[in-house]
Design an enzyme around this catalytic site. Structure first.
Site, PDB file in Angstrom:
ATOM      1  N   LYS A  13       1.760   7.500  -5.424  1.00  0.00           N
ATOM      2  CA  LYS A  13       0.361   7.732  -4.547  1.00  0.00           C
ATOM      3  C   LYS A  13      -0.663   8.051  -5.638  1.00  0.00           C
ATOM      4  CE  LYS A  13      -1.709  10.389  -0.761  1.00  0.00           C
ATOM      5  NZ  LYS A  13      -1.005  11.747  -0.646  1.00  0.00           N
ATOM      6  N   HIS A  22       0.100  20.722   4.042  1.00  0.00           N
ATOM      7  CA  HIS A  22       1.229  19.913   4.468  1.00  0.00           C
ATOM      8  C   HIS A  22       2.349  19.961   3.598  1.00  0.00           C
ATOM      9  CE1 HIS A  22      -0.265  17.500   0.905  1.00  0.00           C
ATOM     10  NE2 HIS A  22       0.656  16.949   0.962  1.00  0.00           N
ATOM     11  N   HIS A  81       1.495  22.890   0.770  1.00  0.00           N
ATOM     12  CA  HIS A  81       0.412  22.817  -0.188  1.00  0.00           C
ATOM     13  C   HIS A  81      -0.394  22.138   0.161  1.00  0.00           C
ATOM     14  CE1 HIS A  81       3.202  19.343  -0.896  1.00  0.00           C
ATOM     15  NE2 HIS A  81       2.079  18.470  -1.404  1.00  0.00           N
TER      16      HIS A  81
HETATM   17  O1  LIG Z   1      -3.289  16.258  -5.570  1.00  0.00           O
HETATM   18  C1  LIG Z   1      -2.386  17.071  -5.389  1.00  0.00           C
HETATM   19  O2  LIG Z   1      -2.154  17.899  -6.437  1.00  0.00           O
HETATM   20  C2  LIG Z   1      -1.506  17.111  -4.191  1.00  0.00           C
HETATM   21  C3  LIG Z   1      -1.129  15.894  -3.754  1.00  0.00           C
HETATM   22  C4  LIG Z   1      -0.238  15.810  -2.534  1.00  0.00           C
HETATM   23  O3  LIG Z   1       0.213  16.728  -2.154  1.00  0.00           O
HETATM   24  C5  LIG Z   1       0.297  14.479  -2.090  1.00  0.00           C
HETATM   25  O4  LIG Z   1      -0.075  13.441  -2.332  1.00  0.00           O
HETATM   26  O5  LIG Z   1       1.336  14.528  -1.065  1.00  0.00           O
HETATM   27 FE   LIG Z   2       1.756  16.625  -0.691  1.00  0.00          FE
END
Ligand SMILES: O=C(O)CCC(=O)C(=O)O
Ligand SMILES: [Fe+2]
Length: 170
Positions: A24, A43, A100
């Site tokens: 992603k 989350h 986070h």
């Molecule tokens: O952008 C970030 O550093 C975190 C991304 C993230 O936690 C996720 O895609 O699940």
């Molecule tokens: Fe994440």
């Protein structure tokens, strides 16, 4: 990990024979009032492990530790490895998934790439040798597919989705 936990290697390794890696890419545009918004709500990842690259090295990732949000400063050519909910379930709570979130920057865009690792066609539950009379199972066993699908369609809210499989102590 199996050595550290003193579990039979095959008990956990068999699960990882077929692992799906899904990628992603997150794009966070700059926002003139960054304190008014959030890039990505708090989350935990509903996977085993996430390998994350903070592509353009703009700070934004924060983890929750002892109730406080701690920034994770990007390091050149370094990945961040996040423990996900499935590892918390598999290790019966010994390795805990990390909550986070991502904040945004007032001037600069931020891009991160997350590679989520999810075993499939298997059930996820506490690995048998970590369940003992002293350490009873903290989580129910669920198919990996059901966990992932349920998590994706639920509201993002900290680590709350883990409660779906948590065994309530009486
Ligand atoms: O952008 C970030 O550093 C975190 C991304 C993230 O936690 C996720 O895609 O699940
Ligand atoms: Fe994440």
């Amino acid at each position: 990990m199996t050595k550290a936990l003193k579990v039979q290697p095959n008990e956990m390794l068999d699960l990882f024979e077929e692992v799906d890696q899904s990628i992603k890419i997150n794009y966070y545009p700059p926002c003139p009032q960054p304190e008014q918004v959030i890039g990505l709500n708090p989350h935990s990842d509903g996977v085993v492990l996430t390998i994350l690259l903070q592509i353009n090295e703009i700070q934004g990732l924060q983890i929750k530790k002892d109730g406080m949000w701690i920034p994770i400063n990007p390091l050149t050519n370094a990945f961040v490895v996040n423990i996900g909910d499935m590892l918390e379930i598999l290790t019966n709570g010994i390795y805990q998934s990390i909550e986070h979130r991502a904040t945004v920057n007032s001037e600069k865009e931020r891009i991160s790439l997350a590679a989520f690792h999810i075993p499939y066609k298997c059930d996820i539950g506490p690995t048998p040798s970590l369940v003992t009379p002293e350490t009873p199972a903290l989580f129910k066993t669920i198919s990996a597919e059901d966990y992932v699908n349920g998590n994706i369609t639920s509201k993002i809210n900290g680590k709350s989705y883990l409660d779906v499989v948590r065994i309530q102590s009486s």
